[in-house]
Design a protein around this motif. Structure first.
Motif, PDB file in Angstrom:
ATOM      1  N   VAL A 212       0.847  -1.193   0.000  1.00  0.00           N
ATOM      2  CA  VAL A 212       0.000   0.000   0.000  1.00  0.00           C
ATOM      3  C   VAL A 212       0.884   1.246   0.000  1.00  0.00           C
ATOM      4  O   VAL A 212       0.629   2.206  -0.727  1.00  0.00           O
ATOM      5  CB  VAL A 212      -0.954  -0.008   1.220  1.00  0.00           C
ATOM      6  N   ARG A 213       1.966   1.216   0.788  1.00  0.00           N
ATOM      7  CA  ARG A 213       2.864   2.362   0.880  1.00  0.00           C
ATOM      8  C   ARG A 213       3.461   2.715  -0.485  1.00  0.00           C
ATOM      9  O   ARG A 213       3.448   3.863  -0.908  1.00  0.00           O
ATOM     10  CB  ARG A 213       3.977   2.057   1.892  1.00  0.00           C
ATOM     11  N   GLU A 214       3.957   1.698  -1.184  1.00  0.00           N
ATOM     12  CA  GLU A 214       4.543   1.944  -2.511  1.00  0.00           C
ATOM     13  C   GLU A 214       3.502   2.408  -3.509  1.00  0.00           C
ATOM     14  O   GLU A 214       3.774   3.260  -4.356  1.00  0.00           O
ATOM     15  CB  GLU A 214       5.224   0.670  -3.043  1.00  0.00           C
ATOM     16  N   PHE A 215       2.308   1.854  -3.400  1.00  0.00           N
ATOM     17  CA  PHE A 215       1.243   2.241  -4.330  1.00  0.00           C
ATOM     18  C   PHE A 215       0.908   3.725  -4.161  1.00  0.00           C
ATOM     19  O   PHE A 215       0.762   4.459  -5.136  1.00  0.00           O
ATOM     20  CB  PHE A 215       0.002   1.376  -4.115  1.00  0.00           C
ATOM     21  N   ILE A 216       0.815   4.163  -2.904  1.00  0.00           N
ATOM     22  CA  ILE A 216       0.509   5.572  -2.633  1.00  0.00           C
ATOM     23  C   ILE A 216       1.645   6.462  -3.138  1.00  0.00           C
ATOM     24  O   ILE A 216       1.416   7.496  -3.767  1.00  0.00           O
ATOM     25  CB  ILE A 216       0.260   5.796  -1.124  1.00  0.00           C
ATOM     26  N   ALA A 217       2.894   6.034  -2.902  1.00  0.00           N
ATOM     27  CA  ALA A 217       4.052   6.836  -3.312  1.00  0.00           C
ATOM     28  C   ALA A 217       4.118   6.993  -4.829  1.00  0.00           C
ATOM     29  O   ALA A 217       4.620   8.007  -5.324  1.00  0.00           O
ATOM     30  CB  ALA A 217       5.336   6.190  -2.790  1.00  0.00           C
ATOM     31  N   SER A 218       3.614   6.012  -5.576  1.00  0.00           N
ATOM     32  CA  SER A 218       3.770   6.051  -7.028  1.00  0.00           C
ATOM     33  C   SER A 218       2.507   6.530  -7.745  1.00  0.00           C
ATOM     34  O   SER A 218       2.439   6.494  -8.972  1.00  0.00           O
ATOM     35  CB  SER A 218       4.181   4.666  -7.546  1.00  0.00           C
ATOM     36  N   HIS A 219       1.464   6.977  -6.972  1.00  0.00           N
ATOM     37  CA  HIS A 219       0.233   7.448  -7.631  1.00  0.00           C
ATOM     38  C   HIS A 219      -0.169   8.843  -7.164  1.00  0.00           C
ATOM     39  O   HIS A 219       0.217   9.273  -6.114  1.00  0.00           O
ATOM     40  CB  HIS A 219      -0.927   6.470  -7.381  1.00  0.00           C
TER      41      HIS A 219
END
Ligand code: ADP
Ligand code: ADP
Length: 219
Positions: A212-219
């Motif tokens: 979830v953390r990476e998804f938020i960082a990349s969107h």
């Protein structure tokens, strides 16, 4: 561990799920994110053995999952909380589920406690239940067999922020016990509150498999 391998489902000439592959690991909460119509329910029904794939397979710990051979004790599910809104009391609903699955009746009190349904609420007929109470009862049913795997379709649908946080804490504690927890939502804002890892689909295809953390960082 649950694995979806090259799963495809066609309805006539419509492809609902297309070559979908992912792994759901124990010990964390995995969210299944995608807009309405993306193919989440179709995928979850196939994962539960309630629908037959056009092609592909679903494995639990490397073996094909056979629903009839392994009822509530292996996989607990919440697909449609509307099915719970009958004329029976919440207690009777769970007691009936326990009886037909050879689960000891004392487990009913445990899952009522786990889902915060107090004795007064358990004695009420489910007909008058709010959406939130219905979701809690549906989750109580999913937990009845003390399953290793939980598959929940839109469990926070219609819940307020406090209800969503409550589900997160419950799911996190179940994951921390080493269970596999997989739940869907069409809203990223809800996933931020409930999931650790994300499987994202659109039009039946895999779009992302990330924290979830990476998804938020990349969107
Ligand atoms: P989601 O759960 O992500 O909202 P669904 O899995 O319910 O998506 O639906 C995916 C697609 O498959 C949609 O276009 C839906 O209309 C279609 N679909 C689902 N079930 C059926 C069915 N029984 N017959 C025909 N089309 C279906
Ligand atoms: P139905 O409407 O399906 O007949 P009932 O409400 O009569 O179901 O309850 C079915 C069984 O569950 C009965 O044995 C009843 O005494 C028991 N029961 C219902 N609610 C509770 C409760 N809160 N605690 C303990 N037993 C209950």
């Amino acid at each position: 561990m649950m694995e979806v391998r090259e799963l495809t489902k066609r309805y006539g000439d419509k492809t609902a799920v297309s070559g979908l592959s992912f792994v759901v690991r124990p010990g964390r909460v995995t969210g299944f994110l995608g807009p309405n119509g993306a193919g989440k329910s179709t995928t979850m029904r196939m994962m539960l053995g309630l629908d037959t794939p056009t092609s592909g397979s679903v494995l639990i710990d490397g073996r094909p999952y056979r629903r009839l051979a392994e009822p509530l004790r292996t996989v607990g599910s919440l697909l449609d909380a509307k099915g719970v809104h009958g004329g029976r009391t919440a207690y009777a609903h769970l007691a009936g589920l326990a009886a037909s699955n050879r689960i000891p009746r004392r487990r009913v009190d445990e899952v009522l406690e786990m889902t915060g349904l107090d004795p007064a609420t358990a004695r009420r007929r489910t007909k008058g239940f709010s959406l939130g109470m219905g979701q809690r009862l549906g989750i109580a049913g999913a937990l009845l067999g003390d399953p290793r795997v939980l598959i929940l379709d839109e469990p926070v649908n219609g819940l307020d922020t406090e209800g969503i946080r409550w589900i997160r804490e419950l799911m996190k504690s179940l994951a921390a016990e080493g269970r596999t927890v997989f739940l869907s939502s069409h809203l990223m804002s809800e996933m931020e509150l409930t999931a650790d890892h994300l499987i994202v689909i659109g039009r039946g295809r895999l779009l992302a498999d990330t924290s979830v953390r990476e998804f938020i960082a990349s969107h």
